[in-house]
Enzyme design. Structure first.
Site, mmCIF file in Angstrom:
data_model
loop_
_atom_site.group_PDB
_atom_site.id
_atom_site.type_symbol
_atom_site.label_atom_id
_atom_site.label_comp_id
_atom_site.label_asym_id
_atom_site.label_seq_id
_atom_site.Cartn_x
_atom_site.Cartn_y
_atom_site.Cartn_z
ATOM 1 N N TYR A 144 0.870 -1.191 0.000
ATOM 2 C CA TYR A 144 0.000 0.000 0.000
ATOM 3 C C TYR A 144 0.898 1.229 0.000
ATOM 4 O O TYR A 144 1.830 1.314 0.823
ATOM 5 C CB TYR A 144 -0.890 -0.009 1.244
ATOM 6 C CG TYR A 144 -1.776 1.208 1.391
ATOM 7 C CD1 TYR A 144 -1.518 2.171 2.376
ATOM 8 C CD2 TYR A 144 -2.887 1.400 0.565
ATOM 9 C CE1 TYR A 144 -2.329 3.280 2.522
ATOM 10 C CE2 TYR A 144 -3.704 2.513 0.713
ATOM 11 C CZ TYR A 144 -3.423 3.453 1.692
ATOM 12 O OH TYR A 144 -4.229 4.550 1.836
ATOM 13 N N ASP A 239 9.442 2.655 -0.562
ATOM 14 C CA ASP A 239 8.403 3.362 0.188
ATOM 15 C C ASP A 239 8.630 3.050 1.675
ATOM 16 O O ASP A 239 8.221 1.996 2.163
ATOM 17 C CB ASP A 239 7.011 2.921 -0.275
ATOM 18 C CG ASP A 239 5.930 3.587 0.560
ATOM 19 O OD1 ASP A 239 4.740 3.351 0.292
ATOM 20 O OD2 ASP A 239 6.276 4.344 1.503
ATOM 21 N N LYS A 267 4.910 9.569 8.702
ATOM 22 C CA LYS A 267 4.770 9.048 10.074
ATOM 23 C C LYS A 267 5.838 9.572 11.046
ATOM 24 O O LYS A 267 5.754 10.708 11.524
ATOM 25 C CB LYS A 267 4.719 7.517 10.038
ATOM 26 C CG LYS A 267 3.547 6.979 9.164
ATOM 27 C CD LYS A 267 3.477 5.483 9.131
ATOM 28 C CE LYS A 267 2.543 4.985 8.045
ATOM 29 N NZ LYS A 267 1.132 4.897 8.449
HETATM 30 P P1 KE4 Z 1 -0.712 8.423 4.336
HETATM 31 O O1 KE4 Z 1 -1.166 9.101 3.043
HETATM 32 O O2 KE4 Z 1 -1.826 7.634 4.993
HETATM 33 O O3 KE4 Z 1 -0.021 9.376 5.290
HETATM 34 O O4 KE4 Z 1 0.413 7.364 3.943
HETATM 35 C C1 KE4 Z 1 0.128 6.391 2.982
HETATM 36 C C2 KE4 Z 1 1.121 5.238 3.121
HETATM 37 C C3 KE4 Z 1 2.120 5.107 2.175
HETATM 38 N N1 KE4 Z 1 3.033 4.102 2.255
HETATM 39 C C4 KE4 Z 1 2.987 3.203 3.270
HETATM 40 C C5 KE4 Z 1 4.009 2.115 3.323
HETATM 41 C C6 KE4 Z 1 1.981 3.296 4.271
HETATM 42 O O5 KE4 Z 1 1.946 2.391 5.273
HETATM 43 C C7 KE4 Z 1 1.029 4.331 4.198
HETATM 44 C C8 KE4 Z 1 -0.092 4.476 5.206
HETATM 45 N N2 KE4 Z 1 -0.199 3.440 6.169
HETATM 46 C C9 KE4 Z 1 -1.533 3.143 6.658
HETATM 47 C C10 KE4 Z 1 -1.433 2.014 7.676
HETATM 48 N N3 KE4 Z 1 -1.244 0.765 7.057
HETATM 49 C C11 KE4 Z 1 -2.207 4.354 7.195
HETATM 50 C C12 KE4 Z 1 -3.423 4.086 8.039
HETATM 51 C C13 KE4 Z 1 -4.667 4.660 7.392
HETATM 52 O O6 KE4 Z 1 -4.830 4.496 6.167
HETATM 53 O O7 KE4 Z 1 -5.457 5.279 8.159
#
Ligand code: KE4
Length: 429
Positions: A144, A239, A267
């Site tokens: 993701y 990523d 994060k």
């Molecule tokens: P954000 O756009 O949610 O800040 O980041 C996206 C993203 C990109 N790459 C990786 C490896 C990630 O884990 C994420 C976001 N992680 C999720 C948890 N698995 C965010 C939680 C959510 O979607 O509320």
């Protein structure tokens, strides 16, 4: 456990916010029941609006390496807010945090701040496309990278949890340039490269996957991937939104000793405030506006408060590299406790841990691929989640996520979690 205020708030929220939440995975959809509305966090604990206390392992999905509201981040923010919140103009702190990340992460020569992981990954792919003049890119099923249209093809995390691996609203045109490979399967990459000769701008990968649950990439797979990208002039993007500064002060680069061409962060580098970043080779990053023609922008990119919290977190990491020994020791202790419990119960669920990221898959056997991960019994996971919750342990409310150990988790917290894990498993298997 009294959760009446959460239940009432959720009913109200569902009328005015899609699904009652501002991000799908929070809605408890895959584990059933209503989400708890959280009032505050402190150290390893969170407290819901009904006054229930939990030892928690979400850490806001990764940012809280040091637990909730550590003093050194809180004090820095209280001081910073005296100067205002945001100026829409460059500040010294943006230079300082860029230098600090470049100092800590070997592959980063230049970096651009953004406001989320999604912005970071979509900008990195755009940079790769602008730099190579090619249009297609490879992602891996189950990984993701945020919710930009062209990533929502067989994505992980909430997209997988909610069973929408390819989201409506994503146009065929947008999906056309997204090529899908299998994680830990280099032949699947070779087949795509052969079939799309000289058309692939980038490969983007979670070097340790967290969004299909935790699955570590094999060292040989990563080495082969690096070599293919070199040979084919493909930009390799790590990523590290989740793994950056989580697995080591160099992120996953600190465990594979492989340099990507670009890397994305989020994060932890915002200390819990909205943040993202992409960076890497100067020759690629200099293509980004206004230095180069590839446009990328953001009103609050590099804003003083997120930079303050992030700079405090990264400075603490630089000054205390021993935090990773502490995280490893605490995480290994938790892993061993869970494994001993399963031995007593004669269960052999897959327990994958890399550093302070861990997933208990309700699947008996090895999980080193997306295909294996999705064989997990998500109904059984839902029962386990609620058994743990009633015992005061708040886990990620989805099978295809990671839980995170922080430096704030005490041995007492870990022992309580191990005990709850045994009683919960005993009650459902
Ligand atoms: P954000 O756009 O949610 O800040 O980041 C996206 C993203 C990109 N790459 C990786 C490896 C990630 O884990 C994420 C976001 N992680 C999720 C948890 N698995 C965010 C939680 C959510 O979607 O509320």
């Amino acid at each position: 456990m009294n959760t009446i205020r959460s239940a009432n708030l959720f009913e109200e929220a569902k009328q005015i916010i899609p699904g009652g939440v501002n991000s799908p995975v929070r809605a408890f959809k895959s584990v059933g029941g209503n989400p708890l509305f959280i009032e505050k966090g402190k150290g390893s604990k969170i407290y819901d609006v009904d006054g229930n206390e939990f030892i928690e392992y979400i850490g806001s999905w990764g940012p809280h390496l040091f637990g909730h509201n550590p003093r050194f981040i809180k004090d820095a923010l209280i001081k910073a807010i005296e100067n205002g919140t945001s100026f829409g103009a460059p500040t010294e702190l943006e230079v300082k945090i860029a230098k600090l990340i470049i100092d800590l992460v070997p592959s980063v020569e230049m970096i651009r701040m953004v406001n989320s992981g999604t912005e970071a990954t979509m900008s990195a792919v755009r940079a790769a496309r602008g730099y190579t003049g090619k249009e297609k890119f490879i992602k891996f099923e189950g990984c993701y990278h945020g919710h930009a249209d062209y990533f929502l093809i067989k994505a992980g995390s909430g997209a997988l949890t909610l069973g929408i691996p390819t989201s409506p609203g994503v146009t065929k045109g947008n999906a056309a340039d997204t090529l899908l490979a299998d994680y830990n399967n280099i032949d699947s990459v070779k087949r795509l490269v052969k079939a799309n000769k000289n058309e692939i701008a980038a490969v983007i990968i979670e070097p340790v996957a967290g969004n299909m649950g935790v699955v570590r990439a094999d060292n040989k797979f990563m080495e082969d991937l690096r070599n293919i990208c070199n040979e084919e002039k493909i930009v390799l993007i790590f990523d590290e939104v989740m793994t950056g500064f989580r697995l080591s002060a160099q992120g996953a680069q600190g465990i594979y000793y492989i340099k990507p061409d670009l890397v994305t962060f989020g994060k932890i580098i915002g200390g819990g405030l909205p943040v993202g970043a992409f960076g890497g080779k100067k020759e690629i990053m200099e293509i980004i506006a206004p230095a180069g023609p590839v446009y990328q922008a953001g009103t609050l990119s590099g804003n003083p408060l997120a930079m303050t919290a992030g700079y405090a977190a990264l400075t603490h990491i630089k000054n205390h590299p021993e935090v990773y020994d502490e995280l490893e020791q605490k995480s290994a202790y938790l892993e061993m406790g869970f494994k001993e419990n399963m031995k007593k119960l004669r269960k052999n669920f897959a327990l994958n841990r890399v550093g302070s990221m861990m997933t208990l898959f309700f699947f008996e056997g090895n999980v080193n691929s997306f295909q294996a991960a999705v064989k997990s019994d998500t109904t059984l996971f839902g029962k386990y989640f609620h058994e743990m919750l009633t015992r005061g342990i708040y886990l990620a409310p989805a099978q295809f996520e990671a839980i995170f150990v922080s430096t704030a988790h005490s041995n007492q917290d870990l022992d309580k979690t191990i005990k709850a894990n045994f009683e919960s498993l005993k009650g459902i298997v």
